[in-house]
Enzyme design. Structure first.
Site, short mmCIF file in Angstrom:
data_model
loop_
_atom_site.label_atom_id
_atom_site.label_comp_id
_atom_site.label_asym_id
_atom_site.label_seq_id
_atom_site.Cartn_x
_atom_site.Cartn_y
_atom_site.Cartn_z
CE LYS A 22 30.86 -87.90 -13.84
NZ LYS A 22 31.53 -89.14 -14.32
CG ASN A 23 33.62 -89.84 -11.15
OD1 ASN A 23 32.58 -90.00 -11.75
ND2 ASN A 23 34.52 -89.35 -11.69
NE ARG A 92 35.25 -97.66 -18.01
CZ ARG A 92 35.97 -98.87 -18.53
NH1 ARG A 92 35.41 -99.32 -19.72
NH2 ARG A 92 36.70 -99.66 -17.86
CB CYS A 116 33.76 -94.48 -23.80
SG CYS A 116 35.12 -93.91 -22.77
NE ARG A 121 37.15 -95.08 -19.00
CZ ARG A 121 36.17 -94.23 -18.65
NH1 ARG A 121 35.27 -93.82 -19.22
NH2 ARG A 121 36.29 -94.20 -17.14
CG ASP A 307 37.95 -87.31 -14.52
OD1 ASP A 307 38.23 -87.64 -15.51
OD2 ASP A 307 37.51 -87.59 -13.56
CB ILE A 329 44.84 -91.33 -16.51
CG1 ILE A 329 45.79 -91.01 -15.46
CG2 ILE A 329 44.17 -92.36 -16.21
CD1 ILE A 329 46.19 -91.61 -14.46
NE ARG A 399 27.73 -89.75 -19.29
CZ ARG A 399 28.63 -90.65 -19.36
NH1 ARG A 399 29.25 -90.88 -20.36
NH2 ARG A 399 28.97 -91.54 -18.47
N1 EPU Z 1 42.49 -99.56 -16.63
C1 EPU Z 1 42.91 -100.92 -16.98
N2 EPU Z 1 42.23 -102.05 -16.72
C2 EPU Z 1 41.18 -101.93 -15.77
C3 EPU Z 1 40.51 -100.61 -15.51
C4 EPU Z 1 41.39 -99.51 -15.77
O1 EPU Z 1 43.82 -100.78 -17.82
O2 EPU Z 1 40.70 -102.97 -15.72
C5 EPU Z 1 43.20 -98.37 -16.88
C6 EPU Z 1 42.33 -97.25 -17.72
O3 EPU Z 1 42.44 -97.68 -19.05
C7 EPU Z 1 43.00 -96.22 -17.32
C8 EPU Z 1 43.55 -96.35 -15.95
O4 EPU Z 1 43.56 -97.92 -15.66
O5 EPU Z 1 44.19 -96.05 -18.19
C9 EPU Z 1 42.41 -95.56 -14.71
O6 EPU Z 1 41.32 -96.00 -15.15
P1 EPU Z 1 40.35 -96.17 -13.80
O7 EPU Z 1 39.84 -97.65 -13.98
O8 EPU Z 1 40.84 -95.49 -12.76
O9 EPU Z 1 39.00 -95.58 -14.48
P2 EPU Z 1 37.56 -95.61 -13.91
O10 EPU Z 1 37.83 -96.12 -12.74
O11 EPU Z 1 36.83 -96.52 -15.15
C10 EPU Z 1 37.23 -93.38 -13.02
C11 EPU Z 1 36.32 -92.05 -13.18
C12 EPU Z 1 36.92 -91.38 -14.60
C13 EPU Z 1 38.11 -91.03 -14.32
C14 EPU Z 1 39.08 -92.29 -13.78
C15 EPU Z 1 40.47 -91.91 -13.38
C16 EPU Z 1 34.20 -92.70 -12.20
C17 EPU Z 1 32.70 -93.10 -12.35
N3 EPU Z 1 34.84 -92.43 -13.31
O12 EPU Z 1 37.08 -94.07 -14.00
O13 EPU Z 1 35.92 -90.23 -14.62
O14 EPU Z 1 38.64 -90.58 -15.36
O15 EPU Z 1 38.50 -92.97 -12.74
O16 EPU Z 1 40.67 -90.85 -12.46
O17 EPU Z 1 34.57 -92.92 -10.87
C18 EPU Z 1 34.78 -88.56 -15.55
O18 EPU Z 1 34.33 -88.33 -14.66
O19 EPU Z 1 34.62 -87.78 -16.48
C19 EPU Z 1 35.53 -89.80 -15.74
C20 EPU Z 1 35.78 -90.38 -17.13
#
Ligand code: EPU
Length: 420
Positions: A22-23, A92, A116, A121, A307, A329, A399
């Site tokens: 998915k990701n 998101r 969320c 986030r 995750d 995280i 999802r």
């Molecule tokens: N963060 C910030 N600022 C930003 C972006 C992120 O502080 O601008 C922080 C977040 O709050 C968090 C950390 O950085 O503490 C990591 O977040 P990240 O941005 O890596 O998360 P994401 O890219 O939005 C993806 C996955 C998530 C998974 C995370 C961490 C996708 C679509 N989603 O999210 O997947 O938990 O990386 O590995 O790729 C899930 O599949 O259930 C899911 C939530």
């Protein structure tokens, strides 16, 4: 709305085939916005989130057909660069159309996703990256409005308070591919899903080096073409089935999986006493002896994935002894504790830690899913609990887990859907 009902107590046995990630697929679908040529993406899981991303592509002027795991994306000639709140707020990951739209049209208007169930986030890192390429950014009525006459390569450090960010790395990498000159991303996310995206972009004509490491180097190109790509297997779905095997004292062969993507989980399970046999594209997991409690801390890849935090909590909850699970995280990603405790677990939250006192048995109960991985941990608990567990709000599961009831049933689980 449907609920999922599980009658626990069956040892799972047999084989299960893992779906595409998915990701990985979500940003790859977003990347198709950067070309007018056709793209063919194979191994696409049929999920609610995939459907949402296809809706977004269509709203932005693409045609996108989904047939038996293959998505074909074409241009319909419409050039829209606005990603609407209604779609972005439901998922998101939609925010990762920002980089492609800006790269291709030099302007983008993308709704801020909001918070969320797993925490605040923020998107500051996404904005930092895009700004570093020379784009002007304004926040207007809940939207990020980005524009640039030209995007210029840059050197930017992308580490945040909680480490690197997967989707912020993706957004910057996609925009930088069509910028002028060289971009160096320091503290880039190293997740396999970032690697899959980079490999897709390279097939489209991008010049990227160092992906999969914290230093990604991109040499901008003027044009990207269409490409065909097969999505990597979903490591989190695979990990969830590994734990389904262990929690039911079962023995499962998991197929279409890359064990290289699951190093931290495999290490933890072996430390706990599990039997894990790695094949070329398969993993066999079983509990040959009693497991012992292990402490787990979530970290960015190659660390233990956030995750999988909720799912390992279910396993530890029925492994006698004390274990501590630390979430680094998303410190608020603990909504599942209260629901698990309704089934008889002894788990206490202390700041970013969960103190888990393993119990001998759980009892089925009506519980409510709060997010995707929290739902998965309730399914795991339901598989081992005595009696019936009914999980409401299973749209969360839809999802991210393709055909979950079918896959579990084939392994022997007693699981079915009922109307709420
Ligand atoms: N963060 C910030 N600022 C930003 C972006 C992120 O502080 O601008 C922080 C977040 O709050 C968090 C950390 O950085 O503490 C990591 O977040 P990240 O941005 O890596 O998360 P994401 O890219 O939005 C993806 C996955 C998530 C998974 C995370 C961490 C996708 C679509 N989603 O999210 O997947 O938990 O990386 O590995 O790729 C899930 O599949 O259930 C899911 C939530």
């Amino acid at each position: 709305m449907d609920k999922l009902v599980i009658e626990g107590g069956v040892r799972l046995k047999g084989e299960v085939i893992i779906s595409g990630s998915k990701n990985a697929v979500l940003p790859i679908l977003a990347a198709t916005l950067m070309t007018d040529e056709p793209c063919v993406i194979k191994g696409v899981p049929n999920l609610r989130d995939t459907a949402t991303m296809l809706k977004i592509l269509r709203s932005l002027g693409k045609s996108a057909d989904f047939d038996k795991g293959t998505v074909t994306v074409n241009s319909t000639g419409v050039k829209n660069f606005i990603a609407d709140y209604k779609l972005v707020s439901t998922m998101r990951a939609s925010f990762c159309v920002l980089g492609p739209l800006l790269g291709k049209f030099k302007k983008a208007k993308v709704s801020l996703p909001g918070g969320c169930a797993i925490g605040l986030r923020p998107v500051d890192l996404h904005i930092k990256g895009i700004k570093a390429l020379g784009a002007d950014i304004a926040i207007e009525s809940g939207y990020v409005v980005a524009q640039a006459r030209n995007l210029k390569g840059c050197h930017v450090y992308m580490g945040g308070e909680y480490g690197s960010s997967v989707l912020a790395t993706d957004n910057l990498m996609m925009a930088a591919v069509l910028a002028k000159g060289k971009t160096i991303i320091e503290a880039a996310a190293c997740e396999p899903e970032v690697v899959d995206l980079a490999e897709f972009l390279i097939k489209m004509g991008a010049k990227i080096k160092g992906y999969g490491t914290p230093n990604i180097e991109i040499e901008g190109v003027k044009y990207l073409g269409g490409a065909t790509h097969h999505i990597i297997p979903d490591r989190i779905e695979a990990g969830t089935f590994m734990l389904a095997s262990l929690i039911t004292n079962g023995d499962i062969i998991i197929k279409n999986v890359l064990h290289q993507h699951l190093g931290a989980l495999i290490d933890k399970l072996e430390e706990s006493g599990a039997f894990v046999q790695k094949g070329l594209n398969s993993i066999r997991v079983g509990a040959k002896r009693k497991l012992k409690p292990v402490n787990t801390t979530t970290l960015a890849y190659p660390g233990f994935p956030t995750d999988m935090q909720a799912q390992i909590m279910s396993l530890m909850a029925v492994t006698p002894g004390i274990s501590v699970i630390t979430e680094k995280i998303y410190p608020d990603r603990f909504m599942h504790i209260a629901e698990l405790n309704r089934m008889g677990t002894h788990i206490q939250k202390e700041g970013p830690h969960a103190i888990v006192e393993g119990v001998k048995s759980l009892s089925g109960a009506p519980v409510m899913a709060s997010d995707l991985r929290a739902s998965a941990c309730l399914v795991l608990a339901g598989l081992v609990a005595k009696g019936k567990t009914s999980i409401s709000r299973i749209y969360h599961l839809e999802r991210g887990y393709e055909n979950l009831e079918y896959k579990l049933s084939k392994l022997g689980a007693k699981v079915w859907r009922e109307k709420e």
